[in-house]
Design a protein around this motif. Structure first.
Motif, PDB file in Angstrom:
ATOM      1  N   VAL A 120       0.836  -1.205   0.000  1.00  0.00           N
ATOM      2  CA  VAL A 120       0.000   0.000   0.000  1.00  0.00           C
ATOM      3  C   VAL A 120       0.870   1.254   0.000  1.00  0.00           C
ATOM      4  CG1 VAL A 120      -1.608   1.346   1.413  1.00  0.00           C
ATOM      5  CG2 VAL A 120      -2.032  -1.084   1.014  1.00  0.00           C
ATOM      6  N   LEU A 121       1.885   1.278   0.847  1.00  0.00           N
ATOM      7  CA  LEU A 121       2.772   2.449   0.908  1.00  0.00           C
ATOM      8  C   LEU A 121       3.512   2.666  -0.407  1.00  0.00           C
ATOM      9  CD1 LEU A 121       4.180   2.066   4.518  1.00  0.00           C
ATOM     10  CD2 LEU A 121       2.517   3.741   3.707  1.00  0.00           C
ATOM     11  N   ALA A 122       3.992   1.587  -1.008  1.00  0.00           N
ATOM     12  CA  ALA A 122       4.686   1.713  -2.291  1.00  0.00           C
ATOM     13  C   ALA A 122       3.728   2.201  -3.375  1.00  0.00           C
ATOM     14  CB  ALA A 122       5.302   0.375  -2.690  1.00  0.00           C
ATOM     15  N   ALA A 123       2.513   1.689  -3.378  1.00  0.00           N
ATOM     16  CA  ALA A 123       1.533   2.103  -4.380  1.00  0.00           C
ATOM     17  C   ALA A 123       1.202   3.586  -4.249  1.00  0.00           C
ATOM     18  CB  ALA A 123       0.261   1.268  -4.243  1.00  0.00           C
ATOM     19  N   ARG A 124       1.051   4.032  -3.036  1.00  0.00           N
ATOM     20  CA  ARG A 124       0.767   5.454  -2.824  1.00  0.00           C
ATOM     21  C   ARG A 124       1.919   6.329  -3.302  1.00  0.00           C
ATOM     22  NH1 ARG A 124      -2.146   5.471   3.112  1.00  0.00           N
ATOM     23  NH2 ARG A 124      -4.077   4.470   2.412  1.00  0.00           N
ATOM     24  N   ALA A 125       3.135   5.870  -3.082  1.00  0.00           N
ATOM     25  CA  ALA A 125       4.304   6.644  -3.502  1.00  0.00           C
ATOM     26  C   ALA A 125       4.374   6.776  -5.020  1.00  0.00           C
ATOM     27  CB  ALA A 125       5.584   5.997  -2.976  1.00  0.00           C
ATOM     28  N   TYR A 126       3.867   5.753  -5.728  1.00  0.00           N
ATOM     29  CA  TYR A 126       3.921   5.759  -7.192  1.00  0.00           C
ATOM     30  C   TYR A 126       2.581   6.086  -7.834  1.00  0.00           C
ATOM     31  CZ  TYR A 126       8.597   3.818  -6.918  1.00  0.00           C
ATOM     32  OH  TYR A 126       9.931   3.618  -6.662  1.00  0.00           O
ATOM     33  N   GLY A 127       1.597   6.467  -7.028  1.00  0.00           N
ATOM     34  CA  GLY A 127       0.296   6.845  -7.573  1.00  0.00           C
ATOM     35  C   GLY A 127      -0.483   5.691  -8.173  1.00  0.00           C
ATOM     36  N   ARG A 128      -0.344   4.514  -7.602  1.00  0.00           N
ATOM     37  CA  ARG A 128      -1.027   3.316  -8.109  1.00  0.00           C
ATOM     38  C   ARG A 128      -2.158   2.907  -7.165  1.00  0.00           C
ATOM     39  NH1 ARG A 128       1.184   3.308 -13.054  1.00  0.00           N
ATOM     40  NH2 ARG A 128       3.398   2.938 -13.035  1.00  0.00           N
ATOM     41  N   SER A 129      -2.883   1.874  -7.535  1.00  0.00           N
ATOM     42  CA  SER A 129      -4.002   1.380  -6.738  1.00  0.00           C
ATOM     43  C   SER A 129      -3.501   0.726  -5.451  1.00  0.00           C
ATOM     44  CB  SER A 129      -4.815   0.361  -7.534  1.00  0.00           C
ATOM     45  OG  SER A 129      -5.762  -0.271  -6.695  1.00  0.00           O
ATOM     46  N   SER A 130      -3.906   1.275  -4.331  1.00  0.00           N
ATOM     47  CA  SER A 130      -3.472   0.757  -3.033  1.00  0.00           C
ATOM     48  C   SER A 130      -4.057  -0.621  -2.739  1.00  0.00           C
ATOM     49  CB  SER A 130      -3.875   1.720  -1.917  1.00  0.00           C
ATOM     50  OG  SER A 130      -3.220   2.944  -2.054  1.00  0.00           O
ATOM     51  N   ILE A 131      -5.306  -0.828  -3.124  1.00  0.00           N
ATOM     52  CA  ILE A 131      -5.960  -2.107  -2.821  1.00  0.00           C
ATOM     53  C   ILE A 131      -5.296  -3.250  -3.574  1.00  0.00           C
ATOM     54  CG2 ILE A 131      -8.116  -3.411  -3.058  1.00  0.00           C
ATOM     55  CD1 ILE A 131      -9.582  -0.758  -2.540  1.00  0.00           C
ATOM     56  N   ALA A 168      -2.277  -3.329  -4.912  1.00  0.00           N
ATOM     57  CA  ALA A 168      -0.907  -3.497  -4.441  1.00  0.00           C
ATOM     58  C   ALA A 168      -0.872  -4.202  -3.095  1.00  0.00           C
ATOM     59  CB  ALA A 168      -0.210  -2.142  -4.343  1.00  0.00           C
ATOM     60  N   GLY A 169      -1.779  -3.852  -2.202  1.00  0.00           N
ATOM     61  CA  GLY A 169      -1.828  -4.501  -0.893  1.00  0.00           C
ATOM     62  C   GLY A 169      -2.130  -5.981  -1.009  1.00  0.00           C
ATOM     63  N   LEU A 170      -3.088  -6.318  -1.861  1.00  0.00           N
ATOM     64  CA  LEU A 170      -3.432  -7.731  -2.057  1.00  0.00           C
ATOM     65  C   LEU A 170      -2.282  -8.514  -2.702  1.00  0.00           C
ATOM     66  CD1 LEU A 170      -7.129  -7.378  -3.250  1.00  0.00           C
ATOM     67  CD2 LEU A 170      -6.324  -8.284  -1.058  1.00  0.00           C
ATOM     68  N   LEU A 171      -1.665  -7.917  -3.705  1.00  0.00           N
ATOM     69  CA  LEU A 171      -0.531  -8.584  -4.362  1.00  0.00           C
ATOM     70  C   LEU A 171       0.635  -8.781  -3.398  1.00  0.00           C
ATOM     71  CD1 LEU A 171      -0.523  -6.883  -7.873  1.00  0.00           C
ATOM     72  CD2 LEU A 171      -1.067  -9.264  -7.344  1.00  0.00           C
ATOM     73  N   ALA A 172       0.923  -7.759  -2.610  1.00  0.00           N
ATOM     74  CA  ALA A 172       2.042  -7.857  -1.675  1.00  0.00           C
ATOM     75  C   ALA A 172       1.752  -8.867  -0.566  1.00  0.00           C
ATOM     76  CB  ALA A 172       2.352  -6.486  -1.081  1.00  0.00           C
ATOM     77  N   ALA A 173       0.510  -8.933  -0.088  1.00  0.00           N
ATOM     78  CA  ALA A 173       0.146  -9.939   0.914  1.00  0.00           C
ATOM     79  C   ALA A 173       0.294 -11.342   0.327  1.00  0.00           C
ATOM     80  CB  ALA A 173      -1.277  -9.712   1.408  1.00  0.00           C
ATOM     81  N   GLY A 174      -0.134 -11.517  -0.904  1.00  0.00           N
ATOM     82  CA  GLY A 174       0.031 -12.807  -1.577  1.00  0.00           C
ATOM     83  C   GLY A 174       1.491 -13.166  -1.788  1.00  0.00           C
ATOM     84  N   ALA A 175       2.286 -12.171  -2.136  1.00  0.00           N
ATOM     85  CA  ALA A 175       3.724 -12.411  -2.310  1.00  0.00           C
ATOM     86  C   ALA A 175       4.370 -12.808  -0.989  1.00  0.00           C
ATOM     87  CB  ALA A 175       4.396 -11.167  -2.878  1.00  0.00           C
ATOM     88  N   ALA A 176       3.957 -12.170   0.093  1.00  0.00           N
ATOM     89  CA  ALA A 176       4.494 -12.521   1.406  1.00  0.00           C
ATOM     90  C   ALA A 176       4.124 -13.956   1.776  1.00  0.00           C
ATOM     91  CB  ALA A 176       3.979 -11.547   2.469  1.00  0.00           C
ATOM     92  N   LEU A 177       2.903 -14.334   1.483  1.00  0.00           N
ATOM     93  CA  LEU A 177       2.462 -15.707   1.757  1.00  0.00           C
ATOM     94  C   LEU A 177       3.268 -16.705   0.932  1.00  0.00           C
ATOM     95  CD1 LEU A 177       0.403 -17.654   3.072  1.00  0.00           C
ATOM     96  CD2 LEU A 177      -1.074 -17.229   1.098  1.00  0.00           C
ATOM     97  N   GLY A 178       3.386 -16.438  -0.362  1.00  0.00           N
ATOM     98  CA  GLY A 178       4.144 -17.338  -1.233  1.00  0.00           C
ATOM     99  C   GLY A 178       5.608 -17.434  -0.851  1.00  0.00           C
ATOM    100  N   ALA A 179       6.211 -16.296  -0.533  1.00  0.00           N
ATOM    101  CA  ALA A 179       7.626 -16.289  -0.154  1.00  0.00           C
ATOM    102  C   ALA A 179       7.855 -17.030   1.148  1.00  0.00           C
ATOM    103  CB  ALA A 179       8.133 -14.856  -0.040  1.00  0.00           C
ATOM    104  N   THR A 180       6.922 -16.914   2.079  1.00  0.00           N
ATOM    105  CA  THR A 180       7.050 -17.620   3.349  1.00  0.00           C
ATOM    106  C   THR A 180       7.142 -19.122   3.117  1.00  0.00           C
ATOM    107  OG1 THR A 180       5.896 -15.895   4.572  1.00  0.00           O
ATOM    108  CG2 THR A 180       5.939 -18.086   5.564  1.00  0.00           C
ATOM    109  N   PHE A 181       6.233 -19.652   2.306  1.00  0.00           N
ATOM    110  CA  PHE A 181       6.243 -21.086   2.046  1.00  0.00           C
ATOM    111  C   PHE A 181       7.432 -21.503   1.183  1.00  0.00           C
ATOM    112  CE2 PHE A 181       1.839 -20.708   3.449  1.00  0.00           C
ATOM    113  CZ  PHE A 181       1.794 -21.774   4.346  1.00  0.00           C
ATOM    114  N   ALA A 182       7.786 -20.692   0.203  1.00  0.00           N
ATOM    115  CA  ALA A 182       8.920 -21.031  -0.661  1.00  0.00           C
ATOM    116  C   ALA A 182      10.218 -21.104   0.141  1.00  0.00           C
ATOM    117  CB  ALA A 182       9.048 -19.999  -1.784  1.00  0.00           C
ATOM    118  N   PHE A 183      10.449 -20.118   0.990  1.00  0.00           N
ATOM    119  CA  PHE A 183      11.687 -20.121   1.761  1.00  0.00           C
ATOM    120  C   PHE A 183      11.666 -21.151   2.884  1.00  0.00           C
ATOM    121  CE2 PHE A 183      12.359 -16.095  -0.438  1.00  0.00           C
ATOM    122  CZ  PHE A 183      13.656 -16.311  -0.866  1.00  0.00           C
TER     123      PHE A 183
END
Length: 81
Positions: free
Chosen positions: A16-27, A29-44
Motif C-alpha cells: 500500500v505504501l509503495a503504491a501510494r508513492a507511485y500513484g497506483r491502486s493501493s488495494i 498493491a496490498g493484495l498482491l504484496a500480501a500474496g507475495a508474502a504468503l508465497g515467499a514464506t512457504f517457498a523459503f
C-alpha cells in the motif's frame, strides 16, 4: 498462523505504501504484496527444509543461506522498481 498473518499484514502495508508513492491502486498493491508474502514464506520454508534435510546443513547455516537469498531477491526487486 499468527506469524503468517503478521507477515501478510506487513507485506500488505508495504504494498500500500509503495503504491501510494507511485500513484497506483493501493488495494491491488496490498493484495498482491500480501500474496507475495504468503508465497515467499512457504517457498523459503521449503528451501530451508531442503537445505537441512537433503544437504545436511544445520539450522544456523540454513538460516543464513535463507537470509542471503531473501536479501538478494529484495535487492533485485528494488532495483527493478
Amino acid at each position: 498462523p499468527l506469524a503468517l498473518l503478521g507477515r501478510m499484514g506487513l507485506g500488505a502495508a508495504s504494498g500500500v505504501l509503495a503504491a501510494r508513492a507511485y500513484g497506483r491502486s493501493s488495494i491491488i498493491a496490498g493484495l498482491l504484496a500480501a500474496g507475495a508474502a504468503l508465497g515467499a514464506t512457504f517457498a523459503f520454508f521449503h528451501l530451508r527444509r531442503l537445505l537441512m534435510d537433503d544437504l545436511g546443513m544445520d539450522g544456523v547455516t540454513s538460516g543464513l543461506v535463507e537470509d542471503v537469498a531473501v536479501a538478494a531477491a529484495a535487492t533485485v526487486l528494488a532495483r527493478q522498481a
